[in-house]
Design a protein around this motif. Structure first.
Motif, short mmCIF file in Angstrom:
data_model
loop_
_atom_site.label_atom_id
_atom_site.label_comp_id
_atom_site.label_asym_id
_atom_site.label_seq_id
_atom_site.Cartn_x
_atom_site.Cartn_y
_atom_site.Cartn_z
N GLY A 1 -4.51 -4.95 0.82
CA GLY A 1 -3.57 -5.21 -0.17
C GLY A 1 -2.00 -4.58 0.12
N GLU A 2 -2.03 -3.42 0.59
CA GLU A 2 -0.68 -2.94 0.85
C GLU A 2 0.08 -3.34 1.90
OE1 GLU A 2 1.19 1.30 1.82
OE2 GLU A 2 -0.79 1.45 0.96
N ARG A 3 -0.81 -3.84 2.97
CA ARG A 3 0.04 -4.55 3.89
C ARG A 3 0.39 -5.90 3.69
NH1 ARG A 3 3.62 -5.18 7.75
NH2 ARG A 3 2.80 -6.48 9.70
N ALA A 4 -0.34 -6.73 2.73
CA ALA A 4 -0.10 -7.99 2.44
C ALA A 4 1.14 -8.14 1.25
CB ALA A 4 -1.38 -8.36 1.45
N GLU A 5 1.22 -6.95 0.66
CA GLU A 5 2.58 -6.87 -0.21
C GLU A 5 3.57 -6.65 0.47
OE1 GLU A 5 2.62 -7.39 -3.61
OE2 GLU A 5 0.62 -7.80 -3.75
#
Length: 608
Positions: free
Chosen positions: A127-131
């Motif tokens: 999730g954090e990387r996708a954001e």
């Protein structure tokens, strides 16, 4: 504006626009379609070789470039598919058209299979990387699309499973849907006073006639025409109900409508609130039908009386007159909108005449951003056909303005897709009402408006309830008999109509020609959603005038690049407000009040 005189028979579309450029020859359409698919397939293979297994390692600029490549592939395959499906819609009986659709479907599926990995790997990015990746500059053309893909993460299968499901779709839902279209397009209705059989659309248009005996005999003829293929269409529906049940189970959707709600960016709770709000106001439809019975001198309407003209002034509107009226209506609202709509007429983006081999109904196909939309009609010259023309050109305006968003964001969720079409109908209706010179003509228009609201809001929710019953019953009782479909159809119609309309025995089979149940399960509630949204926007327009036009066109131009709630906020509508649906239904009630008042005045004048 285009001024040349035309009859409806002259108005056929020019599909070659989909096959121009890239060294293609529009005069050799099959070869051009094949060439588009060849190029898309080649690019898909190269894309897979470059990125499969490495999506998680992409940086921001790499993701932007990857999405541009996917957009190019989608454009190429989309042009081929649009051409094939539109040609088939105009002539469903030519075997060559069916064969072309099948070839495009098979090759399109093969291309899609090569690209499956990308979505499956993208949703697994932490999730954090996708954001971080989604914040990359230059990704605006695909950002919302990528955000939505991640919402499907709990419902995706493994790559081998997704590959099998995609491969089998050609001989699964897609094949059954095509069969249903061919079966319904081939239905011919033998009317008592006509030597030649007519299409289903032409027959249904006669239910407007003021002669009750003609309406009854027409309805009986429609029922008779539906009978020969009823068991086959029932089998198709049963098969697709089970197909969806299996897929919902494998993908862990909690109920039959969940996948549609996810695609529509609507919560289960908001959709249920819409359904309950509309069901709570079913009395508005009954009130009108009771009033209409008095107008027609009947104790109670039968189902074939619901669309009957309440006066004898339902004028015929030849194509040229309908075209002029619609163009003037769009021009009264916005020169920019009128300029877009005029191109549909001038550049042959419309196919209008009803023909025996044509798909029934009407639609506007967005095709791909690099080309333009196309509109299909079955124009019989009635005033309702003019409203349909306005409706589909509203879609066309929306789709054309949203082309700037690109292939990922041109189309909106179904819940917002009806906004421009309904808004366009309201503009045309207001213009017609302003020209009404007599109490009778005013009543006729108000009656048509109310019946349009009933058809789009209340009837669609009743059809949603029919779908709910057949999907849930199929999952608990197994394959449903023809008679069981008829029971569920009559039951859900009776919940809407109460004692105001008699449901005849023949009407129990009329569910069997509705294409949305087959091709797009769960679609129908979006009509009510879109209608109430559009009415709210139209009220703002009547209150604020030209001030709202720029925001409205901005909303249409945004396409599907934002959520429905964000799109609503552009024009000052709060879709998250729990009272929103009641607010829209209040507008419907105002129209019913006006129609009943006009009806009472006409009835009183007859008594003098």
């Amino acid at each position: 504006m285009e001024a040349a005189t035309q009859t409806v028979e002259d108005v056929t579309w020019e599909l070659a626009d989909l096959l121009r450029g890239d060294g293609l020859d529009p005069n050799e359409p099959e070869s051009a379609v094949t060439a588009l698919l060849d190029r898309a397939d080649e690019l898909a293979g190269a894309f897979a070789r470059a990125h499969e297994g490495g999506v998680a390692k992409l940086d921001g600029p790499d993701l932007v470039e990857a999405m541009r490549r996917l957009a190019e592939i989608s454009e190429l395959a989309g042009r081929a598919a649009s051409y094939a499906h539109l040609r088939f819609a105009a002539d469903t009986e030519d075997p060559a058209n069916g064969a072309l659709v099948q070839m495009v479907s098979e090759r399109g599926t093969a291309i899609q299979t090569k690209l499956l990995f990308f979505e499956l790997e993208w949703v697994q990015v932490p999730g954090e990387r996708a954001e971080e990746l989604l914040a990359t500059e230059g990704l605006e053309f695909a950002r919302h699309h990528l955000e939505l893909e991640r919402r499907y993460r709990p419902h995706l299968l493994s790559k081998p499973e997704e590959t099998i499901a995609t491969e089998l779709s050609v001989t699964g839902r897609g094949a059954w849907t095509r069969l249903f279209d061919e079966l319904t397009s081939a239905i011919r209705v033998k009317l008592p006073d006509d030597e030649e059989s007519v299409s289903l659309d032409v027959a249904l248009s006669r239910l407007i006639d003021p002669d009750r005996d003609l309406r009854r005999s027409t309805a009986e003829a429609v029922t008779a025409a539906l009978e020969p293929g009823l068991r086959t269409r029932t089998y198709v529906f049963n098969t697709l109900l089970q197909d969806k049940s299996i897929k919902d189970r494998l993908r862990t959707y909690p109920h039959w409508l969940a996948s549609r709600n996810l695609a529509n960016e609507a919560s289960d709770e908001s959709v249920q609130a819409l359904v309950e709000a509309v069901k709570g106001r079913y009395g508005l439809a009954r009130r009108w039908y009771e009033t209409k019975a008095r107008l027609l001198g009947l104790d109670r309407l039968a189902d074939y009386d619901r669309m009957a003209a309440v006066s004898g002034d339902d004028e015929d509107l030849p194509w040229d007159e309908g075209r002029r009226l619609v163009l003037e209506s769009f021009a009264s609202f916005s020169d920019r909108a009128a300029g877009v709509v005029e191109r549909f007429f001038a550049d042959r983006w419309i196919d209008a005449p009803p023909t025996p081999v044509k798909r029934g109904g009407a639609f506007s196909a967005s095709t791909v951003p690099s080309v333009h939309p196309y509109v299909l009609l079955n124009y019989t010259g009635k005033r309702r056909d003019v409203m349909t023309l306005a409706h589909e050109l509203g879609h066309g305006l929306h789709q054309t303005l949203a082309r700037e968003q690109g292939v990922f964001h041109q189309n909106t969720p179904l819940t917002v897709a009806e906004t421009a079409s309904v808004f366009a109908e309201e503009i045309v209706f207001g213009r017609l009402l302003g020209k009404a010179e007599t109490a009778s003509s005013r009543l006729s228009l108000l009656a048509e408006a109310v019946e349009g609201q009933i058809a789009t809001v209340f009837r669609q929710i009743a059809m949603n309830q029919f779908e709910d019953r057949v999907h849930t019953t199929r999952r608990t009782e197994g394959e449903l008999r023809v008679e069981r479909f008829g029971e569920l159809w009559a039951e859900t119609q009776a919940e809407l109509l109460g004692d105001s309309v008699e449901i005849t025995e023949g009407y129990r089979s009329w569910w069997s020609y509705v294409p949305h149940f087959i091709a797009t399960p769960g679609y129908v509630y979006a009509y009510a959603f879109g209608q109430l949204l559009a009415l709210s926007v139209y009220r703002l327009y009547t209150e604020r005038g030209e001030e709202i036009v720029p925001a409205y066109l901005e909303m249409l131009s945004a396409g599907g690049s934002r959520s429905p709630e964000e799109l609503g906020r552009i024009v000052g509508v709060d879709l998250a407000d729990p009272g929103f649906w009641d607010s829209g239904l209040d507008l419907v009630e105002d129209q019913v009040d006006a129609a009943v008042e006009a009806a009472d005045a006409v009835i009183a004048s007859r008594a003098l």
